[in-house]
Write a protein that holds these residues in place. Structure first.
Motif, PDB file in Angstrom:
ATOM      1  N   PRO A  15      36.471  72.332  16.719  1.00  0.00           N
ATOM      2  CA  PRO A  15      36.013  73.381  17.650  1.00  0.00           C
ATOM      3  C   PRO A  15      36.331  73.062  19.102  1.00  0.00           C
ATOM      4  CG  PRO A  15      34.150  72.128  16.793  1.00  0.00           C
ATOM      5  CD  PRO A  15      35.347  71.711  15.995  1.00  0.00           C
ATOM      6  N   LEU A  16      36.349  71.772  19.443  1.00  0.00           N
ATOM      7  CA  LEU A  16      36.731  71.367  20.793  1.00  0.00           C
ATOM      8  C   LEU A  16      38.180  71.740  21.070  1.00  0.00           C
ATOM      9  CD1 LEU A  16      36.101  69.672  23.413  1.00  0.00           C
ATOM     10  CD2 LEU A  16      37.014  67.710  22.163  1.00  0.00           C
ATOM     11  N   LEU A  17      39.057  71.519  20.087  1.00  0.00           N
ATOM     12  CA  LEU A  17      40.470  71.868  20.245  1.00  0.00           C
ATOM     13  C   LEU A  17      40.642  73.379  20.383  1.00  0.00           C
ATOM     14  CD1 LEU A  17      42.049  69.484  17.557  1.00  0.00           C
ATOM     15  CD2 LEU A  17      41.780  69.088  20.019  1.00  0.00           C
ATOM     16  N   GLY A  18      39.856  74.131  19.618  1.00  0.00           N
ATOM     17  CA  GLY A  18      39.929  75.583  19.739  1.00  0.00           C
ATOM     18  C   GLY A  18      39.511  76.059  21.117  1.00  0.00           C
ATOM     19  N   TRP A  19      38.470  75.448  21.649  1.00  0.00           N
ATOM     20  CA  TRP A  19      37.976  75.813  22.988  1.00  0.00           C
ATOM     21  C   TRP A  19      39.026  75.525  24.053  1.00  0.00           C
ATOM     22  CZ3 TRP A  19      32.777  77.436  24.152  1.00  0.00           C
ATOM     23  CH2 TRP A  19      32.504  77.545  25.513  1.00  0.00           C
ATOM     24  N   THR A  20      39.590  74.313  24.031  1.00  0.00           N
ATOM     25  CA  THR A  20      40.573  73.947  25.059  1.00  0.00           C
ATOM     26  C   THR A  20      41.866  74.729  24.908  1.00  0.00           C
ATOM     27  OG1 THR A  20      41.463  72.088  23.750  1.00  0.00           O
ATOM     28  CG2 THR A  20      39.623  71.623  25.250  1.00  0.00           C
ATOM     29  N   ALA A  21      42.184  75.173  23.687  1.00  0.00           N
ATOM     30  CA  ALA A  21      43.393  75.979  23.495  1.00  0.00           C
ATOM     31  C   ALA A  21      43.305  77.285  24.275  1.00  0.00           C
ATOM     32  CB  ALA A  21      43.604  76.270  22.007  1.00  0.00           C
ATOM     33  N   ILE A  22      42.098  77.820  24.418  1.00  0.00           N
ATOM     34  CA  ILE A  22      41.902  79.084  25.128  1.00  0.00           C
ATOM     35  C   ILE A  22      41.668  78.869  26.619  1.00  0.00           C
ATOM     36  CG2 ILE A  22      40.486  81.165  25.281  1.00  0.00           C
ATOM     37  CD1 ILE A  22      42.233  80.933  22.745  1.00  0.00           C
ATOM     38  N   THR A  23      40.858  77.864  26.949  1.00  0.00           N
ATOM     39  CA  THR A  23      40.458  77.682  28.352  1.00  0.00           C
ATOM     40  C   THR A  23      41.298  76.656  29.101  1.00  0.00           C
ATOM     41  OG1 THR A  23      38.850  75.935  27.867  1.00  0.00           O
ATOM     42  CG2 THR A  23      38.083  78.219  27.688  1.00  0.00           C
ATOM     43  N   GLY A  24      41.878  75.714  28.381  1.00  0.00           N
ATOM     44  CA  GLY A  24      42.633  74.644  29.038  1.00  0.00           C
ATOM     45  C   GLY A  24      41.762  73.617  29.734  1.00  0.00           C
ATOM     46  N   GLN A  25      40.450  73.623  29.435  1.00  0.00           N
ATOM     47  CA  GLN A  25      39.556  72.663  30.070  1.00  0.00           C
ATOM     48  C   GLN A  25      38.379  72.324  29.159  1.00  0.00           C
ATOM     49  OE1 GLN A  25      38.381  74.622  33.670  1.00  0.00           O
ATOM     50  NE2 GLN A  25      37.183  76.193  32.643  1.00  0.00           N
ATOM     51  N   LEU A  26      37.764  71.187  29.443  1.00  0.00           N
ATOM     52  CA  LEU A  26      36.597  70.732  28.688  1.00  0.00           C
ATOM     53  C   LEU A  26      35.315  71.268  29.326  1.00  0.00           C
ATOM     54  CD1 LEU A  26      37.630  67.001  28.118  1.00  0.00           C
ATOM     55  CD2 LEU A  26      37.563  68.807  26.389  1.00  0.00           C
ATOM     56  N   GLY A  27      34.192  71.118  28.594  1.00  0.00           N
ATOM     57  CA  GLY A  27      32.911  71.562  29.107  1.00  0.00           C
ATOM     58  C   GLY A  27      31.818  71.139  28.151  1.00  0.00           C
ATOM     59  N   PRO A  28      30.547  71.319  28.521  1.00  0.00           N
ATOM     60  CA  PRO A  28      29.450  70.897  27.641  1.00  0.00           C
ATOM     61  C   PRO A  28      29.378  71.683  26.334  1.00  0.00           C
ATOM     62  CG  PRO A  28      28.624  72.121  29.545  1.00  0.00           C
ATOM     63  CD  PRO A  28      30.065  71.843  29.807  1.00  0.00           C
ATOM     64  N   GLU A  29      29.744  72.956  26.354  1.00  0.00           N
ATOM     65  CA  GLU A  29      29.650  73.778  25.143  1.00  0.00           C
ATOM     66  C   GLU A  29      30.566  73.279  24.022  1.00  0.00           C
ATOM     67  OE1 GLU A  29      30.214  74.941  28.153  1.00  0.00           O
ATOM     68  OE2 GLU A  29      28.685  76.456  28.663  1.00  0.00           O
ATOM     69  N   PRO A  30      31.860  73.042  24.270  1.00  0.00           N
ATOM     70  CA  PRO A  30      32.702  72.543  23.188  1.00  0.00           C
ATOM     71  C   PRO A  30      32.302  71.143  22.731  1.00  0.00           C
ATOM     72  CG  PRO A  30      33.907  72.490  25.266  1.00  0.00           C
ATOM     73  CD  PRO A  30      32.661  73.283  25.504  1.00  0.00           C
ATOM     74  N   LEU A  31      31.773  70.320  23.650  1.00  0.00           N
ATOM     75  CA  LEU A  31      31.302  68.999  23.247  1.00  0.00           C
ATOM     76  C   LEU A  31      30.089  69.116  22.324  1.00  0.00           C
ATOM     77  CD1 LEU A  31      31.685  67.071  26.629  1.00  0.00           C
ATOM     78  CD2 LEU A  31      33.114  66.849  24.578  1.00  0.00           C
ATOM     79  N   LEU A  32      29.257  70.142  22.547  1.00  0.00           N
ATOM     80  CA  LEU A  32      28.120  70.374  21.657  1.00  0.00           C
ATOM     81  C   LEU A  32      28.599  70.815  20.275  1.00  0.00           C
ATOM     82  CD1 LEU A  32      25.189  70.642  20.930  1.00  0.00           C
ATOM     83  CD2 LEU A  32      25.118  72.844  22.141  1.00  0.00           C
ATOM     84  N   LEU A  33      29.600  71.685  20.240  1.00  0.00           N
ATOM     85  CA  LEU A  33      30.164  72.105  18.951  1.00  0.00           C
ATOM     86  C   LEU A  33      30.722  70.896  18.193  1.00  0.00           C
ATOM     87  CD1 LEU A  33      32.076  75.347  20.033  1.00  0.00           C
ATOM     88  CD2 LEU A  33      29.817  75.180  18.966  1.00  0.00           C
ATOM     89  N   MET A  34      31.355  70.002  18.930  1.00  0.00           N
ATOM     90  CA  MET A  34      31.876  68.771  18.340  1.00  0.00           C
ATOM     91  C   MET A  34      30.731  67.891  17.822  1.00  0.00           C
ATOM     92  SD  MET A  34      34.428  66.069  20.209  1.00  0.00           S
ATOM     93  CE  MET A  34      35.035  64.596  19.375  1.00  0.00           C
ATOM     94  N   LEU A  35      29.643  67.832  18.575  1.00  0.00           N
ATOM     95  CA  LEU A  35      28.489  67.026  18.188  1.00  0.00           C
ATOM     96  C   LEU A  35      27.876  67.516  16.880  1.00  0.00           C
ATOM     97  CD1 LEU A  35      26.514  64.742  18.921  1.00  0.00           C
ATOM     98  CD2 LEU A  35      25.201  66.420  20.246  1.00  0.00           C
ATOM     99  N   ILE A  36      27.880  68.827  16.668  1.00  0.00           N
ATOM    100  CA  ILE A  36      27.335  69.383  15.423  1.00  0.00           C
ATOM    101  C   ILE A  36      28.094  68.828  14.219  1.00  0.00           C
ATOM    102  CG2 ILE A  36      27.129  71.498  14.058  1.00  0.00           C
ATOM    103  CD1 ILE A  36      26.490  72.981  16.669  1.00  0.00           C
ATOM    104  N   ILE A  37      29.419  68.848  14.275  1.00  0.00           N
ATOM    105  CA  ILE A  37      30.209  68.331  13.158  1.00  0.00           C
ATOM    106  C   ILE A  37      30.048  66.819  13.030  1.00  0.00           C
ATOM    107  CG2 ILE A  37      32.540  68.073  12.216  1.00  0.00           C
ATOM    108  CD1 ILE A  37      33.290  70.695  13.409  1.00  0.00           C
ATOM    109  N   PHE A  38      29.959  66.133  14.181  1.00  0.00           N
ATOM    110  CA  PHE A  38      29.784  64.681  14.160  1.00  0.00           C
ATOM    111  C   PHE A  38      28.487  64.293  13.440  1.00  0.00           C
ATOM    112  CE2 PHE A  38      28.079  60.815  16.185  1.00  0.00           C
ATOM    113  CZ  PHE A  38      29.099  59.924  15.890  1.00  0.00           C
ATOM    114  N   ALA A  39      27.389  65.003  13.728  1.00  0.00           N
ATOM    115  CA  ALA A  39      26.104  64.704  13.094  1.00  0.00           C
ATOM    116  C   ALA A  39      26.108  65.084  11.618  1.00  0.00           C
ATOM    117  CB  ALA A  39      24.983  65.450  13.825  1.00  0.00           C
ATOM    118  N   TRP A  40      26.836  66.138  11.272  1.00  0.00           N
ATOM    119  CA  TRP A  40      26.881  66.632   9.890  1.00  0.00           C
ATOM    120  C   TRP A  40      27.718  65.744   8.972  1.00  0.00           C
ATOM    121  CZ3 TRP A  40      31.716  68.235   8.039  1.00  0.00           C
ATOM    122  CH2 TRP A  40      31.728  68.835   6.782  1.00  0.00           C
ATOM    123  N   THR A  41      28.700  65.050   9.515  1.00  0.00           N
ATOM    124  CA  THR A  41      29.653  64.295   8.690  1.00  0.00           C
ATOM    125  C   THR A  41      29.008  63.215   7.824  1.00  0.00           C
ATOM    126  OG1 THR A  41      31.464  64.732  10.230  1.00  0.00           O
ATOM    127  CG2 THR A  41      31.743  62.874   8.742  1.00  0.00           C
TER     128      THR A  41
END
Length: 305
Positions: free
Chosen positions: A163-189
């Protein structure tokens, strides 16, 4: 009398089989699930519909790179795969496909995927995808998987990137929201994969892979599935807490979390030998459901605005 003559199969049949093996190397079912998470990241990155060109180019590039990483996994794990029933028939492990072919195919997919992202999307997404590829194929598969029972936790960073890659593909920048989406998968793994590891305990032990059930026992691993399940529940509530999503998401994710924890409870109790495998399969539907309700909530908010 008819002569008993052996007729060789046509060359096209062998070529078709080889192409199917090459496709199998890319783990298409895993990549499809990953691309769904990428697409959700793309959709959530913008208050309106994301540009279709960026969406298509991003999915193509990330999909090719992910398939390349999966193919490298086949090559690096070929000896281990021969020792496990569920992987023994993989193309490289079974020697249907030469290792050199698989290595060339993995390299081609990875180079084309990363290059496509740099050319058609943006360099940030290309670099992050490359880091994810190296993290999965080299750091996790070649080192962590054989070095520590925390391999899933540490290596989960690379697997949580879609999800982080999807976010940056559209915006070209990082932010707290995509890092949170990444955190969800990290905790679920961990609860997702440790449930499978419990089911495959004997195979991992035979292969000498230090998965948590092998090094610390099934009872300890069941407890970790239960505890990490609660961590996943807590993390999935954060999008609502920070205002990233609304009531539709909250209601949907709470329903999913109830079912998720019912399965994790069954794993923890250890009274049902089939619970770990069933929990593993449900967890795939669970993570897709979490991102689906995020998406529904996002567009429902747009329509009501």
């Amino acid at each position: 009398m008819r002569d008993n003559v052996m007729v060789a199969p046509p060359a096209s049949a062998d070529l078709d089989w080889r192409w199917r093996d090459l496709i199998t190397l890319g783990k298409p079912r895993v990549v499809i699930v990953m691309l769904v998470c990428v697409a959700v990241g793309m959709a959530l990155a913008t208050p309106s519909l994301p540009p279709i060109g960026l969406v298509l180019n991003g999915l193509v590039g990330i999909g090719l790179a992910a398939s390349g990483a999966a193919a490298f996994n086949h090559v690096l794990d070929r000896r281990l795969d021969t020792m496990m029933l569920r992987t023994a028939r993989r193309p490289v492990a079974s020697r249907r496909l030469p290792t050199s072919y698989a290595l060339g195919w993995a390299s081609l997919l990875s180079i084309v995927g990363i290059g496509w992202l740099a050319w058609q999307v943006n360099t940030l997404t290309a670099w992050l995808t490359l880091a994810s590829l190296l993290g999965y194929a080299l750091v996790y598969t070649a080192f962590l998987k054989h070095a520590t029972p925390q391999n899933i936790v540490i290596g989960g960073v690379a697997g949580a990137a879609p999800p982080l890659l999807g976010w940056t593909a559209i915006t070209g920048q990082l932010g707290p929201e995509p890092l949170l989406l990444m955190l969800i998968i990290f905790a679920w793994t961990p609860p997702h994969f440790w449930a499978l590891a419990i089911h495959k305990h004997d195979e991992y032990a035979k292969a000498g892979v230090p998965m948590l059930p092998v090094t610390h026992g099934d009872a300890f691993t069941r407890l970790q599935v239960w505890l990490y399940g609660w961590l996943t529940v807590a993390v999935t509530l954060l999008p609502f807490v920070i205002g990233m999503s609304g009531l539709i998401y909250l209601i949907g994710v709470m329903l999913l979390n109830v079912r998720f924890m019912v399965w994790n409870f069954r794993v923890w109790r250890g009274q049902d030998s089939q619970a770990p495998l069933a929990a593993f399969w449900f967890s795939i539907r669970y993570i897709l459901g979490v991102f689906a309700v995020l998406l529904i909530d996002h567009y429902a908010t747009l329509l009501s605005a």
